[in-house]
Scaffold this motif. Sequence first.
Motif, short mmCIF file in Angstrom:
data_model
loop_
_atom_site.label_atom_id
_atom_site.label_comp_id
_atom_site.label_asym_id
_atom_site.label_seq_id
_atom_site.Cartn_x
_atom_site.Cartn_y
_atom_site.Cartn_z
N PRO A 34 0.67 -1.14 -0.03
CA PRO A 34 -0.11 0.05 0.09
C PRO A 34 0.85 1.26 0.05
O PRO A 34 0.45 2.27 -0.62
CB PRO A 34 -0.58 -0.18 1.34
CG PRO A 34 -0.98 -1.53 1.66
CD PRO A 34 0.46 -2.17 1.06
N THR A 35 1.94 1.43 0.64
CA THR A 35 2.81 2.40 0.80
C THR A 35 3.43 2.81 -0.45
O THR A 35 3.29 4.02 -1.13
CB THR A 35 3.87 2.42 1.90
OG1 THR A 35 3.29 2.00 3.16
CG2 THR A 35 4.63 3.64 2.31
N SER A 36 3.97 1.59 -0.94
CA SER A 36 4.56 1.92 -2.54
C SER A 36 3.53 2.43 -3.59
O SER A 36 3.82 3.17 -4.43
CB SER A 36 5.37 0.82 -2.74
OG SER A 36 6.20 0.44 -1.80
N ARG A 37 2.56 1.69 -3.42
CA ARG A 37 1.29 1.70 -4.28
C ARG A 37 0.98 3.45 -4.28
O ARG A 37 0.78 4.04 -5.54
CB ARG A 37 0.11 1.08 -4.15
CG ARG A 37 -0.84 1.43 -5.43
CD ARG A 37 -1.92 0.35 -5.01
NE ARG A 37 -2.94 0.58 -5.91
CZ ARG A 37 -4.03 -0.07 -6.09
NH1 ARG A 37 -4.59 -0.83 -4.91
NH2 ARG A 37 -5.03 0.37 -6.91
N LEU A 65 7.67 -4.32 -11.45
CA LEU A 65 6.80 -5.56 -11.12
C LEU A 65 6.99 -6.87 -11.45
O LEU A 65 7.34 -7.91 -10.80
CB LEU A 65 5.30 -5.41 -10.79
CG LEU A 65 4.83 -4.27 -9.77
CD1 LEU A 65 3.28 -3.93 -10.37
CD2 LEU A 65 4.80 -4.81 -8.32
N SER A 66 7.10 -6.88 -12.94
CA SER A 66 7.42 -8.05 -13.70
C SER A 66 8.93 -8.77 -13.38
O SER A 66 9.02 -9.84 -13.47
CB SER A 66 7.67 -7.69 -15.23
OG SER A 66 7.78 -8.89 -15.77
N ARG A 67 9.64 -7.64 -13.05
CA ARG A 67 11.12 -8.22 -12.60
C ARG A 67 11.34 -8.56 -11.13
O ARG A 67 12.43 -8.70 -10.75
CB ARG A 67 11.92 -6.93 -13.11
CG ARG A 67 12.11 -6.89 -14.65
CD ARG A 67 12.82 -7.82 -15.29
NE ARG A 67 14.03 -8.39 -14.84
CZ ARG A 67 14.69 -9.35 -14.95
NH1 ARG A 67 13.97 -10.25 -15.74
NH2 ARG A 67 15.86 -9.66 -14.58
N HIS A 68 10.20 -8.57 -10.43
CA HIS A 68 10.21 -8.58 -9.11
C HIS A 68 10.96 -7.87 -8.34
O HIS A 68 11.81 -8.37 -7.39
CB HIS A 68 10.32 -10.25 -8.87
CG HIS A 68 9.49 -11.13 -9.41
ND1 HIS A 68 8.30 -11.33 -9.27
CD2 HIS A 68 9.93 -11.99 -10.75
CE1 HIS A 68 7.79 -12.25 -10.06
NE2 HIS A 68 8.80 -12.64 -11.00
N ALA A 69 11.26 -6.56 -8.83
CA ALA A 69 12.05 -5.65 -8.08
C ALA A 69 11.56 -5.23 -6.72
O ALA A 69 10.46 -5.24 -6.35
CB ALA A 69 12.36 -4.29 -9.14
N ASN A 70 12.37 -4.72 -5.83
CA ASN A 70 11.99 -4.31 -4.50
C ASN A 70 10.97 -2.75 -4.70
O ASN A 70 11.44 -2.15 -5.72
CB ASN A 70 13.44 -3.91 -3.74
CG ASN A 70 13.09 -3.44 -2.22
OD1 ASN A 70 12.18 -2.57 -2.21
ND2 ASN A 70 13.75 -3.90 -1.40
N PRO A 71 9.94 -3.06 -3.95
CA PRO A 71 8.98 -1.85 -4.03
C PRO A 71 9.80 -0.48 -4.02
O PRO A 71 9.50 0.28 -4.80
CB PRO A 71 8.02 -2.07 -3.00
CG PRO A 71 8.04 -3.51 -2.88
CD PRO A 71 9.60 -4.01 -3.16
N ARG A 72 10.67 -0.29 -3.15
CA ARG A 72 11.40 0.92 -3.04
C ARG A 72 12.09 1.20 -4.29
O ARG A 72 12.01 2.44 -4.79
CB ARG A 72 12.23 0.86 -2.09
CG ARG A 72 11.58 1.07 -0.41
CD ARG A 72 12.76 0.91 0.71
NE ARG A 72 12.13 1.14 2.07
CZ ARG A 72 12.87 0.79 2.97
NH1 ARG A 72 14.06 0.86 2.97
NH2 ARG A 72 12.19 0.92 4.09
N THR A 73 12.70 0.28 -4.98
CA THR A 73 13.54 0.52 -6.18
C THR A 73 12.31 0.96 -7.45
O THR A 73 12.61 1.77 -8.11
CB THR A 73 14.15 -0.77 -6.67
OG1 THR A 73 15.01 -1.25 -5.65
CG2 THR A 73 14.97 -0.66 -7.87
N ILE A 74 11.22 0.29 -7.27
CA ILE A 74 10.34 0.58 -8.30
C ILE A 74 9.68 2.14 -8.02
O ILE A 74 9.74 2.64 -8.99
CB ILE A 74 9.01 -0.38 -8.03
CG1 ILE A 74 9.33 -1.67 -8.51
CG2 ILE A 74 7.97 0.29 -9.05
CD1 ILE A 74 8.12 -2.68 -8.37
N VAL A 75 9.61 2.43 -6.88
CA VAL A 75 9.29 3.90 -6.66
C VAL A 75 10.33 4.90 -6.92
O VAL A 75 10.01 5.74 -7.84
CB VAL A 75 8.92 4.06 -5.13
CG1 VAL A 75 8.64 5.55 -4.64
CG2 VAL A 75 7.44 3.33 -4.74
N ALA A 76 11.40 4.36 -6.73
CA ALA A 76 12.70 5.22 -7.15
C ALA A 76 12.88 5.48 -8.60
O ALA A 76 13.03 6.63 -9.06
CB ALA A 76 13.90 4.82 -6.52
#
Lengths: 221, 207
Positions: A34-37, A65-76
Amino acid sequence: MSWSPLRTALCLACLALPATAQEPIVDPLAKLDPTSRFQVELILDSARTLGIPDRPLRSTAMLGLSRHANPRTIVAVVRQSFNNMRVAKIALGNSISEDEYAAAASLLNAGVSSATLTQFRREKVAQPLSGALIVLGDLITRHGIPRDEASSTILKMWQEGAGDADFYGLWTRVDRDILSGQSPGIALQNRVREFVPGRAPDNVSPTAPARPPEQPETTSS
Amino acid sequence: MIEDELDPYVEWIAREARRPVQVDAAARARLMSAVRAEPRPRRRRLDVGRLFEPRSFTLSPMMSLATAAGLVGIGVLLGFGTYRGGRSLANSSSKGVASQPPGQQEAVRTTDTVRIVNFVVLAPNASKVSLVGDFNEWKEGEHLMTRAPNGDAWSIAIPLTPGRHVYAFVINGENGTQWVADPTAPLAPGDAFGVPNSVVLVGGSSS
């Protein structure tokens, strides 16, 4: 035919069900915590407010998401892409398309400066820009041609009226020359000399022989 | 006949009508006792059982067809209204510029807004190859490629809207799963998640 009113009502309800029982539309971003979203949605909302297309940003999040990256990385990464698109908007002005936004933002990722991007403003040149930016990005990232050299060459062609087909033609020939052993910089300069403003580009073979993939990225799965 | 001549006659009728009717007291008592002997009318209550009683009605074949068609039409209209909230492929306009990047062959132009693009990759040792990209939300397995019967090439043809699309191939084989860019297409700079991706420009630049 003998029908009770209740049975009739049930049948009518069953007939109406397909209309309301459509497949629910699931937001793919729901896979994020929820936080990252919330953070990603905030960035997308900011983009829309500034008139920046949010589709490339959403696609970046989906790639993470497809690469199963860390949510923090995705946000960054999404935030970085958003910042790049803001810079691209300032550099290129408001008269650019969504594709041009995305291509320019990825060029900034490749290390091209905003000052270089500014030279591609479409105030005097009416040519489309996506093809030029895409080929420029490939020349820098794949072939390692120095950014300034590649940028000035592509910019000159674009200002002289080169279109998408011209740039793809150039890209194909330079790629072929590099495969045959020429250095990337020399290959680019040689092929650019062949460009004649106003002349229809030669047909680029759409069925170029496919090469085996080079240096594939191996995933853990 | 004038009005003055009518008045005495009308007055006589009114006088006769106003005269009380003499009713026999015994008859009156009989009538009232008969009324009292009648049961009091009960208030009607909802009979649930009647809802389940079978009814019969007749319907001509034409009327039943018309009813069925009407119900289907209502369902379709409601369903269409609901689906419009979903995704639509053909939501952007085409500039009609024929741009054919190497490696991707535009085989058929289906409509003004969608084009069929053919993707090919050589993967001799692969057991399964998927095409992933921004057009399928990078979902592996959404666009599975098929191996050529007599070669090592894998291919797929999919409809794409005009514009810039980023994509990659996911190759499953002896070495596990590999995420590879298209070697016959320009590379997308900035592989932020550690994977290379390619770019295809369908139908030329949009400006």
